[in-house]
Design a protein around this motif. Structure first.
Motif, mmCIF file in Angstrom:
data_model
loop_
_atom_site.group_PDB
_atom_site.id
_atom_site.type_symbol
_atom_site.label_atom_id
_atom_site.label_comp_id
_atom_site.label_asym_id
_atom_site.label_seq_id
_atom_site.Cartn_x
_atom_site.Cartn_y
_atom_site.Cartn_z
ATOM 1 N N ILE A 29 0.843 -1.200 0.000
ATOM 2 C CA ILE A 29 0.000 0.000 0.000
ATOM 3 C C ILE A 29 0.872 1.241 0.000
ATOM 4 N N PRO A 30 0.977 1.923 -1.113
ATOM 5 C CA PRO A 30 1.728 3.179 -1.127
ATOM 6 C C PRO A 30 0.921 4.291 -0.468
ATOM 7 N N LEU A 31 1.588 5.357 -0.137
ATOM 8 C CA LEU A 31 0.892 6.500 0.443
ATOM 9 C C LEU A 31 0.029 7.180 -0.613
ATOM 10 N N ASN A 32 -1.173 7.511 -0.207
ATOM 11 C CA ASN A 32 -2.120 8.190 -1.093
ATOM 12 C C ASN A 32 -2.448 9.531 -0.441
ATOM 13 N N LEU A 33 -1.694 10.550 -0.762
ATOM 14 C CA LEU A 33 -1.807 11.844 -0.092
ATOM 15 C C LEU A 33 -2.735 12.767 -0.869
ATOM 16 N N VAL A 34 -3.577 13.467 -0.111
ATOM 17 C CA VAL A 34 -4.568 14.365 -0.705
ATOM 18 C C VAL A 34 -4.440 15.734 -0.045
ATOM 19 N N GLY A 35 -4.403 16.778 -0.852
ATOM 20 C CA GLY A 35 -4.398 18.140 -0.335
ATOM 21 C C GLY A 35 -5.637 18.886 -0.772
ATOM 22 N N ILE A 36 -6.330 19.523 0.179
ATOM 23 C CA ILE A 36 -7.542 20.290 -0.129
ATOM 24 C C ILE A 36 -7.281 21.745 0.241
ATOM 25 N N PHE A 37 -7.270 22.607 -0.768
ATOM 26 C CA PHE A 37 -6.954 24.025 -0.580
ATOM 27 C C PHE A 37 -8.159 24.853 -1.010
ATOM 28 N N ILE A 38 -8.749 25.564 -0.067
ATOM 29 C CA ILE A 38 -9.900 26.421 -0.364
ATOM 30 C C ILE A 38 -9.681 27.761 0.315
ATOM 31 N N SER A 39 -9.465 28.786 -0.474
ATOM 32 C CA SER A 39 -9.282 30.127 0.078
ATOM 33 C C SER A 39 -9.145 31.106 -1.067
ATOM 34 N N LEU A 40 -9.513 32.341 -0.807
ATOM 35 C CA LEU A 40 -9.317 33.385 -1.798
ATOM 36 C C LEU A 40 -7.817 33.661 -1.965
ATOM 37 N N ASN A 41 -7.434 34.100 -3.142
ATOM 38 C CA ASN A 41 -6.020 34.342 -3.423
ATOM 39 C C ASN A 41 -5.428 35.462 -2.586
ATOM 40 N N SER A 42 -6.284 36.273 -1.961
ATOM 41 C CA SER A 42 -5.793 37.398 -1.163
ATOM 42 C C SER A 42 -5.353 36.982 0.236
ATOM 43 N N THR A 43 -5.511 35.711 0.603
ATOM 44 C CA THR A 43 -5.170 35.255 1.953
ATOM 45 C C THR A 43 -3.929 34.373 1.927
ATOM 46 N N GLY A 44 -3.329 34.177 3.097
ATOM 47 C CA GLY A 44 -2.134 33.345 3.208
ATOM 48 C C GLY A 44 -2.405 31.870 3.020
ATOM 49 N N TYR A 45 -3.680 31.453 3.148
ATOM 50 C CA TYR A 45 -4.034 30.038 2.988
ATOM 51 C C TYR A 45 -4.526 29.731 1.577
ATOM 52 N N SER A 46 -4.282 30.615 0.631
ATOM 53 C CA SER A 46 -4.739 30.410 -0.740
ATOM 54 C C SER A 46 -3.941 29.288 -1.401
ATOM 55 N N PRO A 47 -4.529 28.624 -2.408
ATOM 56 C CA PRO A 47 -3.789 27.582 -3.131
ATOM 57 C C PRO A 47 -2.483 28.098 -3.713
ATOM 58 N N GLY A 48 -2.500 29.325 -4.236
ATOM 59 C CA GLY A 48 -1.289 29.872 -4.818
ATOM 60 C C GLY A 48 -0.158 30.032 -3.830
ATOM 61 N N ALA A 49 -0.498 30.285 -2.550
ATOM 62 C CA ALA A 49 0.527 30.469 -1.526
ATOM 63 C C ALA A 49 1.006 29.153 -0.943
ATOM 64 N N LEU A 50 0.094 28.188 -0.739
ATOM 65 C CA LEU A 50 0.439 26.971 -0.024
ATOM 66 C C LEU A 50 0.866 25.806 -0.914
ATOM 67 N N GLU A 51 0.336 25.706 -2.105
ATOM 68 C CA GLU A 51 0.677 24.551 -2.961
ATOM 69 C C GLU A 51 2.175 24.430 -3.215
ATOM 70 N N PRO A 52 2.891 25.516 -3.555
ATOM 71 C CA PRO A 52 4.347 25.366 -3.740
ATOM 72 C C PRO A 52 5.060 24.895 -2.482
ATOM 73 N N ILE A 53 4.594 25.318 -1.324
ATOM 74 C CA ILE A 53 5.215 24.903 -0.058
ATOM 75 C C ILE A 53 5.009 23.411 0.163
ATOM 76 N N PHE A 54 3.799 22.932 -0.077
ATOM 77 C CA PHE A 54 3.523 21.503 0.074
ATOM 78 C C PHE A 54 4.329 20.696 -0.941
ATOM 79 N N ASP A 55 4.385 21.158 -2.189
ATOM 80 C CA ASP A 55 5.108 20.417 -3.230
ATOM 81 C C ASP A 55 6.588 20.286 -2.888
ATOM 82 N N LEU A 56 7.184 21.388 -2.460
ATOM 83 C CA LEU A 56 8.613 21.382 -2.164
ATOM 84 C C LEU A 56 8.926 20.528 -0.935
ATOM 85 N N THR A 57 8.083 20.596 0.066
ATOM 86 C CA THR A 57 8.303 19.805 1.278
ATOM 87 C C THR A 57 8.133 18.313 0.993
ATOM 88 N N LEU A 58 7.124 17.964 0.212
ATOM 89 C CA LEU A 58 6.927 16.558 -0.139
ATOM 90 C C LEU A 58 8.097 16.024 -0.967
#
Length: 537
Positions: A29-58
């Motif tokens: 069973i390999p890892l099956n990782l899921v990321g759910i990003f919901i936020s306006l682009n004007s906030t720090g939790y926006s997909p544009g802000a967090l997705e690169p951080i998650f990608d690089l860390t993974l």
């Protein structure tokens, strides 16, 4: 296979549930990782802000734990056009979860599922956490959440790595109430209907969670929630209603509205030290060089602020510029060190606010990766989300990417240190007088400062007194004085009547008495200038 249709806390969910009972080897069973990003682009939790951080860390984790991450999948579901604090955000979360389920992302046959949900509002987070509970899937969040202490039984598969989890503040507030033995508390809940939608929803959720936690103390604590809306009306009516119930007032409003509340409280003569205002935010920039500064300064000693400790190492690190990190002997290649420094380089370009958002998310991924590596190395059977969550409890982790010391509590939350502050009139600043530790759930006295009350007494102001309202007190005191005067007049009248009646009776008996009654004195002897000589007695 069977159809499951049920209602989960206000939303209807339909799933095709596969009855899988067999034991599956972890190696298959390999890892099956899921990321759910919901936020306006004007906030720090926006997909544009967090997705690169998650990608690089993974990417870093795949080099650090190659066996654990062999064949892993990383699926991202993002909505950048809706707020997580809106109905649209909630619907988006439900749609993402339903789509992921249809794709088989949560099936054991397709991998070991783990959900990363950096959703800053419960409105979008709760559907994800509820559905994950039903499927027994682990959920990690690095955003501001309220789930840890209020509804932990509802979310047994959730881990909170947020360094500003508000649930720790709520627990600290209830501890303060119990510490000072206050039995009655008034909570002013500010709806702020005309404010920004995210601020509005967050504040309402904050108030809801606080009131729910305080009501759990019933019958020990009697809580009255007073509805207010500072965007459409002043604070006078809510304050009057609150102080009729208790002299302990918990204010649940935005940070920039606290000053106006304190000003109106001062106008209602609540600045004499008899009242205590519990605040969740420290009032900042209260000096505005206007005529109200003096009035605010008189109110501040009557406040008690519950906020995250500035001494917390994780918070300090989140606000500091990341420094160059030395290579680690546990990393096999120089390329992995370079990848680690890439995370630092990315954080160097961020503002303090974005770094404070990013660092808990990096910790979230790194710690989950570490535990998954431990599990895959030691266990040959599938482990569900509930059991996986418990492997994080009461543990300390050292992260390499952020160089943080992360302590997890017995509730699956990041340890938080909460300061209880009072205003020092001499220093004209707030100082910590009590400290709450979310790991031990205990409130302790500060070693540097002690609790001071504006009244000068060592005892905390009582939550109630026999007469709660000044105007009503004066009326009651006047009524009592009138009653006392009336009672005194009645007694004097009765006494006069009895005295006159007794005098008449004496005269009547004297006139009818025989001469042999020697004890009756004559008129001659009753005259003041002709008294009976003392020697005759």
């Amino acid at each position: 296979m069977y159809l499951s249709l049920y209602s989960t806390h206000g939303y209807l969910v339909t799933f095709l549930v596969y009855a899988v009972r067999e034991t599956v080897l972890v190696q298959a069973i390999p890892l099956n990782l899921v990321g759910i990003f919901i936020s306006l682009n004007s906030t720090g939790y926006s997909p544009g802000a967090l997705e690169p951080i998650f990608d690089l860390t993974l990417r870093e984790m795949t080099f650090r734990y190659p066996e654990t991450f062999r064949g892993f999948t990383w699926t991202k579901m993002a909505s950048a056009d809706v707020s997580a604090c809106s109905v649209e955000g909630r619907e988006s979360a439900i749609q993402h979860m339903a789509s992921l389920y249809q794709q088989g992302r949560f099936s054991r046959r397709n991998g070991r599922p783990v959900i990363f949900a950096p959703l800053a509002c419960p409105m979008a987070f709760y559907p994800v956490a509820d559905m994950a509970r039903e499927m027994d899937v682990l959920v990690g969040t690095c955003a501001i959440t309220n789930v840890a202490y209020v509804e932990k039984g509802r979310f047994p598969t959730v881990l909170s790595f947020s360094s500003v989890d508000m649930s720790a503040h709520y627990a600290a507030v209830t501890s303060v109430v119990q510490h000072f033995n206050w039995k009655n508390v008034a909570v002013i809940s500010d709806a702020m209907t005309r404010s920004d939608s995210r601020v509005n929803v967050v504040n309402q959720e904050m108030c809801r969670a606080l009131v729910a936690l305080l009501q759990d103390l019933d019958p020990i604590v009697n809580v009255l929630e007073v509805q207010a809306d500072s965007t459409t009306q002043n604070w006078t009516t809510p304050l009057r209603i609150a102080h009729e119930h208790s002299r302990i007032v918990l204010t649940c409003t935005a940070q920039d509205r606290i000053r106006s509340l304190l000003l109106e409280a001062a106008d209602l003569h609540m600045a004499d030290g008899d009242y205590v205002f519990l605040l969740l935010y420290r009032i900042v920039n209260w000096r505005r060089n206007d005529s109200s500064d003096e009035k605010v300064s008189k109110m501040l000693p009557s406040t008690m602020v519950v906020q995250r400790s500035i001494r917390d190492a994780s918070t300090q690190q989140a606000l500091q510029t990341p420094r160059e990190r030395p290579s680690n002997n546990s990393l096999d290649t120089s390329s992995s060190v370079q990848r680690s420094s890439n995370v630092s380089e990315m954080m160097l370009t961020m503002s303090e606010y974005l770094r404070a958002v990013a660092m808990p998310c990096i910790d979230n991924l790194e710690i989950v990766a570490q535990v998954m590596h431990e599990v895959s190395s030691s266990s040959a059977t599938y482990i569900g989300g509930r059991e996986l969550a418990r492997t994080f409890y009461n543990r300390s982790f050292t992260t390499l990417l952020t160089e943080s010391e992360v302590k997890m509590t017995s509730r699956g939350t990041r340890r938080s240190i909460i300061d209880v502050l009072q205003f020092n009139s001499t220093q004209q600043d707030f100082e910590s007088v009590l400290i709450f530790d979310s790991a031990t759930f205990k409130l302790q006295k500060s070693s540097t400062s002690r609790v001071r009350w504006k009244s000068g007494s060592d005892d905390a102001p009582p939550d109630r007194v026999p007469c709660m309202i000044a105007e009503r007190c004066r009326a009651e005191q006047e009524a009592r004085r009138n009653q006392e005067i009336a009672a005194g007049a009645s007694c004097a009248t009765v006494f006069s009547i009895l005295l006159v009646a007794g005098f008449i009776e004496i005269l009547r008996r004297r006139q009818s008495a025989p001469d042999s009654f020697w004890w009756w004195l004559s008129d001659h002897n009753l005259r003041s200038h002709n008294r009976i000589p003392a020697y005759m007695l």
